[in-house]
Enzyme design. Structure first.
Site, mmCIF file in Angstrom:
data_model
loop_
_atom_site.group_PDB
_atom_site.id
_atom_site.type_symbol
_atom_site.label_atom_id
_atom_site.label_comp_id
_atom_site.label_asym_id
_atom_site.label_seq_id
_atom_site.Cartn_x
_atom_site.Cartn_y
_atom_site.Cartn_z
ATOM 1 N N PHE A 89 0.802 -1.228 0.000
ATOM 2 C CA PHE A 89 0.000 0.000 0.000
ATOM 3 C C PHE A 89 0.836 1.280 0.000
ATOM 4 O O PHE A 89 0.280 2.385 -0.043
ATOM 5 C CB PHE A 89 -0.953 0.020 1.206
ATOM 6 C CG PHE A 89 -0.252 -0.041 2.541
ATOM 7 C CD1 PHE A 89 0.313 1.091 3.117
ATOM 8 C CD2 PHE A 89 -0.170 -1.243 3.230
ATOM 9 C CE1 PHE A 89 0.949 1.034 4.350
ATOM 10 C CE2 PHE A 89 0.466 -1.317 4.468
ATOM 11 C CZ PHE A 89 1.027 -0.169 5.023
ATOM 12 N N ARG A 144 -4.450 7.865 20.311
ATOM 13 C CA ARG A 144 -4.857 6.660 19.593
ATOM 14 C C ARG A 144 -6.294 6.260 19.977
ATOM 15 O O ARG A 144 -7.069 5.816 19.139
ATOM 16 C CB ARG A 144 -3.860 5.533 19.832
ATOM 17 C CG ARG A 144 -2.469 5.926 19.264
ATOM 18 C CD ARG A 144 -1.513 4.786 19.139
ATOM 19 N NE ARG A 144 -1.917 3.827 18.139
ATOM 20 C CZ ARG A 144 -1.819 3.996 16.812
ATOM 21 N NH1 ARG A 144 -1.373 5.132 16.318
ATOM 22 N NH2 ARG A 144 -2.177 3.032 15.985
ATOM 23 N N THR A 184 -7.489 1.781 13.021
ATOM 24 C CA THR A 184 -7.037 2.205 11.692
ATOM 25 C C THR A 184 -8.125 2.012 10.648
ATOM 26 O O THR A 184 -8.339 2.871 9.794
ATOM 27 C CB THR A 184 -5.768 1.416 11.297
ATOM 28 O OG1 THR A 184 -4.770 1.628 12.299
ATOM 29 C CG2 THR A 184 -5.236 1.874 9.956
ATOM 30 N N ARG A 193 -12.175 8.293 13.514
ATOM 31 C CA ARG A 193 -12.245 7.468 12.303
ATOM 32 C C ARG A 193 -13.649 6.903 12.078
ATOM 33 O O ARG A 193 -14.091 6.802 10.938
ATOM 34 C CB ARG A 193 -11.190 6.367 12.348
ATOM 35 C CG ARG A 193 -9.783 6.937 12.158
ATOM 36 C CD ARG A 193 -8.731 5.873 12.204
ATOM 37 N NE ARG A 193 -7.417 6.395 11.858
ATOM 38 C CZ ARG A 193 -6.295 5.991 12.426
ATOM 39 N NH1 ARG A 193 -6.316 5.056 13.368
ATOM 40 N NH2 ARG A 193 -5.139 6.506 12.054
ATOM 41 N N ASN A 221 -8.413 7.314 6.090
ATOM 42 C CA ASN A 221 -8.856 7.187 7.478
ATOM 43 C C ASN A 221 -8.667 8.458 8.308
ATOM 44 O O ASN A 221 -8.624 8.420 9.524
ATOM 45 C CB ASN A 221 -8.224 5.958 8.150
ATOM 46 C CG ASN A 221 -6.723 6.048 8.257
ATOM 47 O OD1 ASN A 221 -6.111 7.048 7.898
ATOM 48 N ND2 ASN A 221 -6.113 4.998 8.768
ATOM 49 N N HIS A 230 -3.641 10.555 11.342
ATOM 50 C CA HIS A 230 -2.480 9.735 11.694
ATOM 51 C C HIS A 230 -2.097 10.115 13.113
ATOM 52 O O HIS A 230 -2.174 11.282 13.492
ATOM 53 C CB HIS A 230 -1.291 10.023 10.768
ATOM 54 C CG HIS A 230 0.005 9.490 11.301
ATOM 55 N ND1 HIS A 230 0.438 8.207 11.046
ATOM 56 C CD2 HIS A 230 0.939 10.051 12.119
ATOM 57 C CE1 HIS A 230 1.598 8.012 11.670
ATOM 58 N NE2 HIS A 230 1.919 9.116 12.321
#
Length: 145
Positions: free
Chosen positions: A59, A87, A93, A104, A114, A117
């Site tokens: 990817f 997070r 993710t 997200r 998404n 980061h």
């Protein structure tokens, strides 16, 4: 209180959707304060360098192309256990697996787009912050108890 810093990036899809303010508010509501912030259009070299750890992954090329497709918001967030808190606020993710109320789940459309980061460890946070910000660009302010 373990005050940490972490890197957060609002990706091009977040800017396209016009949710920058909503995303930053979520961080602030959970006690993460932006102590450095910049709107920037990444070059291909910057994106490739930043994501170099994924270079061998299938990817990688698509990720780089996505990250240079429009401007991003680069932020250093500071707060108690900032890496883990960030997070948790972002969510998994893959937005299909993200918990309700996470960035997200609410704003991302796919695992590729998404929206955000966040550094995955304190060690990587230090590396990622230094990649985009000089120490003189990062500021702190008093915490309310």
């Amino acid at each position: 209180m373990a005050i940490e810093r972490t890197l957060s990036i609002i990706k091009p899809d977040g800017l396209e959707k016009g949710v920058i303010g909503k995303i930053i508010s979520r961080f602030e509501e959970k006690g993460l304060k932006p102590v450095a912030i910049r709107l920037q259009h990444l070059s291909q070299a910057q994106a490739e360098g930043f994501y170099a750890v994924h270079k061998a992954r299938p990817f990688f090329k698509d990720l780089v192309q996505f990250m240079i497709s429009g401007p991003v918001v680069l932020m250093v967030l500071e707060g108690e256990n900032a890496v883990l808190a960030n997070r948790d606020i972002m969510g998994a993710t893959n937005p299909a697996q993200a918990a309700e109320g996470t960035i997200r789940k609410d704003f991302a459309t796919s695992i590729d787009k998404n929206t955000v980061h966040g550094s995955d460890s304190l060690e990587n946070a230090k590396i990622e912050i230094a990649y985009f910000f000089r120490e003189t660009e990062i500021h702190s302010y008093p915490y309310q108890k």
